[in-house]
Design an enzyme around this catalytic site. Structure first.
Site, PDB file in Angstrom:
ATOM      1  N   ARG A  85       0.787  -1.257   0.213  1.00  0.00           N
ATOM      2  CA  ARG A  85      -0.251  -0.087   0.115  1.00  0.00           C
ATOM      3  C   ARG A  85       0.758   1.331  -0.104  1.00  0.00           C
ATOM      4  O   ARG A  85       0.420   2.221  -0.720  1.00  0.00           O
ATOM      5  CB  ARG A  85      -0.978   0.259   1.383  1.00  0.00           C
ATOM      6  CG  ARG A  85      -1.897   1.080   1.430  1.00  0.00           C
ATOM      7  CD  ARG A  85      -3.036   0.786   2.421  1.00  0.00           C
ATOM      8  NE  ARG A  85      -3.915   2.024   2.234  1.00  0.00           N
ATOM      9  CZ  ARG A  85      -3.939   2.873   3.101  1.00  0.00           C
ATOM     10  NH1 ARG A  85      -3.423   2.755   4.403  1.00  0.00           N
ATOM     11  NH2 ARG A  85      -4.916   3.795   3.247  1.00  0.00           N
TER      12      ARG A  85
ATOM     13  N   HIS B 262       0.835   4.345  -2.675  1.00  0.00           N
ATOM     14  CA  HIS B 262       0.620   5.736  -2.166  1.00  0.00           C
ATOM     15  C   HIS B 262       1.826   6.638  -2.693  1.00  0.00           C
ATOM     16  O   HIS B 262       1.410   7.761  -3.010  1.00  0.00           O
ATOM     17  CB  HIS B 262       0.312   5.876  -0.612  1.00  0.00           C
ATOM     18  CG  HIS B 262      -1.052   5.389  -0.251  1.00  0.00           C
ATOM     19  ND1 HIS B 262      -1.588   5.763   0.828  1.00  0.00           N
ATOM     20  CD2 HIS B 262      -1.904   4.710  -0.649  1.00  0.00           C
ATOM     21  CE1 HIS B 262      -2.945   5.520   0.982  1.00  0.00           C
ATOM     22  NE2 HIS B 262      -3.165   4.576   0.068  1.00  0.00           N
TER      23      HIS B 262
ATOM     24  N   ASN C 163      -3.945   8.171   5.064  1.00  0.00           N
ATOM     25  CA  ASN C 163      -2.490   7.781   5.801  1.00  0.00           C
ATOM     26  C   ASN C 163      -2.898   6.657   6.818  1.00  0.00           C
ATOM     27  O   ASN C 163      -1.933   6.140   7.241  1.00  0.00           O
ATOM     28  CB  ASN C 163      -1.835   8.905   6.464  1.00  0.00           C
ATOM     29  CG  ASN C 163      -2.159   9.096   7.770  1.00  0.00           C
ATOM     30  OD1 ASN C 163      -3.030   8.604   8.151  1.00  0.00           O
ATOM     31  ND2 ASN C 163      -1.188  10.083   8.259  1.00  0.00           N
TER      32      ASN C 163
ATOM     33  N   HIS D 290      -5.971  -5.860  -2.685  1.00  0.00           N
ATOM     34  CA  HIS D 290      -6.693  -5.896  -1.525  1.00  0.00           C
ATOM     35  C   HIS D 290      -6.921  -7.259  -1.032  1.00  0.00           C
ATOM     36  O   HIS D 290      -7.769  -7.566  -0.369  1.00  0.00           O
ATOM     37  CB  HIS D 290      -7.971  -5.380  -1.942  1.00  0.00           C
ATOM     38  CG  HIS D 290      -7.854  -3.580  -1.691  1.00  0.00           C
ATOM     39  ND1 HIS D 290      -8.892  -2.717  -1.809  1.00  0.00           N
ATOM     40  CD2 HIS D 290      -6.740  -2.767  -1.273  1.00  0.00           C
ATOM     41  CE1 HIS D 290      -8.347  -1.582  -1.712  1.00  0.00           C
ATOM     42  NE2 HIS D 290      -7.239  -1.664  -1.447  1.00  0.00           N
TER      43      HIS D 290
END
Ligand code: HEM
Ligand SMILES: *[C@@H]1O[C@H](CO)[C@@H](O)[C@H](O)[C@H]1NC(C)=O
Ligand SMILES: *[C@@H]1O[C@H](CO)[C@@H](O)[C@H](O)[C@H]1NC(C)=O
Ligand SMILES: *[C@@H]1O[C@H](CO)[C@@H](O)[C@H](O)[C@H]1NC(C)=O
Ligand SMILES: *[C@@H]1O[C@H](CO)[C@@H](O)[C@H](O)[C@H]1NC(C)=O
Ligand SMILES: *[C@@H]1O[C@H](CO)[C@@H](O)[C@H](O)[C@H]1NC(C)=O
Ligand SMILES: *[C@@H]1O[C@H](CO)[C@@H](O)[C@H](O)[C@H]1NC(C)=O
Ligand SMILES: *[C@@H]1O[C@H](CO)[C@@H](O)[C@H](O)[C@H]1NC(C)=O
Ligand SMILES: *[C@@H]1O[C@H](CO)[C@@H](O)[C@H](O)[C@H]1NC(C)=O
Length: 329
Positions: free
Chosen positions: A67, A71, A99, A198
């Site tokens: 992740r 980001h 975050n 995911h």
């Protein structure tokens, strides 16, 4: 004396080469396999060794790194900007709302310390993150799951607002998701494939509890969410304001990197609206059907990660090689 025709074809050849190089650059093509081969031959091994050592005692790390890399790449390109701390003058990406649950910064710091001791000022934090994401997920397979090209350099800017503007929201529908990905020159195909990330990790209740309790503002649930699954999720997330409880995104195989995410989508058990959205478009639904096959998922994921890992990268002499990953030099 050179023959005229030979000279002409030489000019032609050179222009072709230059043209191809231009095309390569515009696709992040300055990244290459084993960029540190000469300058820091042990670099990739060091990243892998520390990552595997840490993942062996902390199985939540693969989800954190995967992740975090995503980001990083979606804000100012894959330039390690997500790793920077806020300063007196600036609020960093880390502080943005999405975050929540970013973690693993201490592992990146450990890797960086070791690399600085081995070959100071050579390996970028952006590359460390890209490699750690790959290696952490690969640990359970005892082999590398995708190729990571290297040669990224580190950015010097990290702004909270840019994270808020560029990280897709879990409330996005298919149209806004597609826009957000097109913004990064990624395709519908990349969207469906990379959403498969995911398959590991957890989500906080507040990112989807509207779907359980107040979908249209009438105290209702999202009709596109499997009713039994919604009932189960309500036992986990007790109210709309619960922002501390976490729930596995792919129940039953939360630690397994596999294609089971797509099976949950087909059962209408995608946790976020952005997951469920992948079932609202014909073309996307067709891809979901194909990606249920594990071999297909692994192959496609490897290719899409390569494209994500090349978003707006800094190469050559752009940016810098940070000495510490949380502060600019
Ligand atoms: C398609 C758009 C996406 C949206 C809207 C989205 C949104 C989210 C949200 C809201 C969470 C939960 C965070 C939390 O509650 O702490 C999450 C977790 C996660 N996301 Fe995504 N995500 C997207 C795409 C991706 C991609 C492309 C990847 C990687 C390839 C990824 C990997 C992960 C992972 C591994 C977690 C679990 C983190 C953990 O367990 O700490 N996501 N995502
Ligand atoms: C922060 O602001 C101070 C005072 O305005 C300035 O001297 C300093 O250079 C700034 N630092 C950065 C990193 O911009
Ligand atoms: C996330 O943002 C919150 C609020 O701005 C902040 O308190 C927290 O430290 C941030 N988390 C990380 C991992 O930086
Ligand atoms: C595992 O790593 C995460 C992310 O850095 C951290 O929050 C958690 O405390 C760690 N767990 C253990 C058992 O060390
Ligand atoms: C992992 O792979 C290495 C090298 O391919 C091999 O030597 C080792 O035995 C494997 N470990 C396990 C637990 O399978
Ligand atoms: C998707 O979301 C956008 C922004 O919230 C909205 O304007 C649009 O109407 C939505 N599209 C669909 C098909 O629901
Ligand atoms: C597309 O990128 C621009 C510029 O970074 C940003 O302001 C905008 O919010 C993005 N759109 C989406 C849907 O992510
Ligand atoms: C549900 O949504 C409506 C409309 O947004 C709002 O007025 C109401 O207060 C919400 N209910 C709860 C329990 O938050
Ligand atoms: C969670 O909710 C509480 C109470 O509504 C609030 O005080 C807190 O700031 C929230 N925390 C986060 C991380 O959003």
């Amino acid at each position: 004396m050179m023959k005229k025709s030979f000279r002409l074809s030489l000019v032609f050849l050179v222009s072709i080469v230059v043209l191809f190089e231009l095309i390569a650059v515009s696709h992040g093509g300055e990244l290459r396999k084993n960029f540190y081969k000469k300058t820091c031959p042990l670099a990739e091994e060091i990243v892998k060794d520390i990552t595997w050592k840490r993942v062996a005692t902390n199985s939540t790390l693969p989800a954190k790194f995967l992740r975090m890399h995503f980001h990083d790449c979606f804000v100012r390109g894959c330039d390690g900007s997500v790793l920077l701390d806020s300063t007196a003058n600036n609020t960093a990406e880390k502080e943005a709302v999405p975050n929540q649950s970013l973690g693993g910064f201490d592992v990146i710091d450990e890797i960086k310390r070791k690399l600085e001791a081995t070959c100071p000022g050579v390996v970028s934090c952006a590359d460390i993150l890209a490699l750690a994401a790959r290696d952490s997920v690969s640990f359970q397979f005892n082999k590398s799951m995708w190729e990571v090209l290297t040669g990224r350099r580190d950015g010097r800017i990290s702004r909270r607002q840019e994270a808020a503007d560029n990280i897709p929201s879990p409330n996005f529908n298919f149209t806004t998701l597609k826009q957000s990905w097109a913004n990064k020159s990624l395709t519908l195909h990349d969207l469906v494939v990379l959403s498969g990330g995911h398959t590991i990790g957890v989500g906080h209740c507040n990112f989807f509890s509207k779907r359980l309790y107040n979908f249209t503002g009438k105290g209702d649930a999202d009709p596109s969410l499997n009713a039994k699954y919604a009932a189960f999720l309500r036992t986990q997330c007790r109210s709309l304001s619960d922002n501390t409880t976490v729930v596995p995104m792919d129940p039953g195989s939360v630690l397994n990197f596999d294609s089971h995410y797509y099976t949950t989508l087909k059962l209408n058990r995608g946790m976020f609206q952005s997951d469920a959205a992948l079932m609202t478009d014909t073309q996307s639904r067709k891809l979901v059907d194909e990606l249920v096959d594990q071999g297909t998922f692994f192959t496609e994921f490897a290719q899409s990660m390569k494209r994500m890992g090349a978003i707006e990268v800094l190469t050559g002499t752009a940016g810098e090689i940070r000495k510490k990953c949380n502060v600019v030099n």
